[in-house]
Scaffold this active site. Structure first.
Site, PDB file in Angstrom:
ATOM      1  N   LYS A 190      13.668  12.539  30.100  1.00 12.71           N
ATOM      2  CA  LYS A 190      12.938  12.097  31.292  1.00 12.71           C
ATOM      3  C   LYS A 190      13.451  12.783  32.555  1.00 12.71           C
ATOM      4  O   LYS A 190      14.646  12.911  32.756  1.00 12.71           O
ATOM      5  CB  LYS A 190      13.092  10.576  31.439  1.00 12.71           C
ATOM      6  CG  LYS A 190      12.181   9.977  32.472  1.00 12.71           C
ATOM      7  CD  LYS A 190      11.907   8.519  32.153  1.00 12.71           C
ATOM      8  CE  LYS A 190      10.966   7.890  33.158  1.00 12.71           C
ATOM      9  NZ  LYS A 190       9.768   8.657  33.486  1.00 12.71           N
ATOM     10  N   ALA A 193      19.728  19.837  33.549  1.00 13.97           N
ATOM     11  CA  ALA A 193      18.859  20.777  34.257  1.00 13.97           C
ATOM     12  C   ALA A 193      19.653  21.551  35.315  1.00 13.97           C
ATOM     13  O   ALA A 193      19.499  22.770  35.445  1.00 13.97           O
ATOM     14  CB  ALA A 193      17.686  20.034  34.905  1.00 13.97           C
ATOM     15  N   GLY A 228      21.541  11.973  32.964  1.00 12.32           N
ATOM     16  CA  GLY A 228      21.887  13.009  31.982  1.00 12.32           C
ATOM     17  C   GLY A 228      20.953  14.209  32.065  1.00 12.32           C
ATOM     18  O   GLY A 228      21.385  15.363  32.000  1.00 12.32           O
ATOM     19  N   CYS A 229      19.673  13.943  32.234  1.00 12.06           N
ATOM     20  CA  CYS A 229      18.681  15.025  32.284  1.00 12.06           C
ATOM     21  C   CYS A 229      18.861  15.862  33.545  1.00 12.06           C
ATOM     22  O   CYS A 229      18.677  17.078  33.531  1.00 12.06           O
ATOM     23  CB  CYS A 229      17.266  14.451  32.214  1.00 12.06           C
ATOM     24  SG  CYS A 229      16.969  13.573  30.657  1.00 12.06           S
ATOM     25  N   THR A 230      19.236  15.204  34.636  1.00 14.46           N
ATOM     26  CA  THR A 230      19.481  15.928  35.881  1.00 14.46           C
ATOM     27  C   THR A 230      20.708  16.819  35.736  1.00 14.46           C
ATOM     28  O   THR A 230      20.681  17.991  36.125  1.00 14.46           O
ATOM     29  CB  THR A 230      19.659  14.936  37.056  1.00 14.46           C
ATOM     30  OG1 THR A 230      18.449  14.181  37.187  1.00 14.46           O
ATOM     31  CG2 THR A 230      19.967  15.664  38.348  1.00 14.46           C
TER      32      THR A 230
END
Length: 160
Positions: free
Chosen positions: A43, A53, A48-50
């Protein structure tokens, strides 16, 4: 569909066309001739995704030196990807897979168990696709910290 088999190293990478955060169609076949780092994440704009990325963003120079293209894929829509890209100044395409068809093709759409609650979702995973369109390496259940370096190391080992 949690029993969907993973795409494994040595397999031909499943072809796809997805819409990017810029509203453009991105076709895997159009990227043949250069390595592709295809990573699936759950998401936009979550911790974590930030971190993941931003780690790929910060490795832009070494990735470019190795000739690699980075593509992030999640079930979020194009508008969400645009906001995420702009907020963190991401320098690679984020691809919208709202019906998770591509995540399923790669085996990244799995049953998840969060605090005893089962649901379907993207399991953080990365596929390194070589210049010939074959999967060179697969990381399943990615731990974000240090993953960017693992990908760079594997890219450096690809035949030139």
């Amino acid at each position: 569909m949690s029993d969907t088999p993973w795409v494994e190293a040595g397999d031909k990478a499943p072809a796809f066309t997805l819409t990017s955060d810029a509203g453009e169609k991105v076709q895997l076949t159009a990227l043949k001739g250069q390595p592709v780092v295809l990573y699936f994440y759950p998401k936009d704009d979550t911790p974590g995704c930030t971190r993941e990325a931003c780690a790929f963003r910060d490795q832009a120079k070494p990735l470019a030196k190795l000739g690699a293209v980075v593509l992030g894929v999640s079930p979020d829509d194009v508008a969400s990807h645009e906001k995420f890209r702009d907020k963190y100044k991401l320098n690679f395409p984020l691809l919208a897979d709202p019906d998770h068809k591509i995540a399923e093709k790669y085996g990244a759409w799995r049953e998840k168990n969060m605090y005893g609650k089962k649901s379907m979702g993207v399991q953080r995973s990365t596929f390194l696709i070589d210049a010939a369109g074959k999967v060179a390496k697969v990381w399943k259940r990615v731990k974000v910290d240090g993953h960017d370096q693992q990908v760079l190391d594997a890219l450096g080992e690809l035949p030139k």
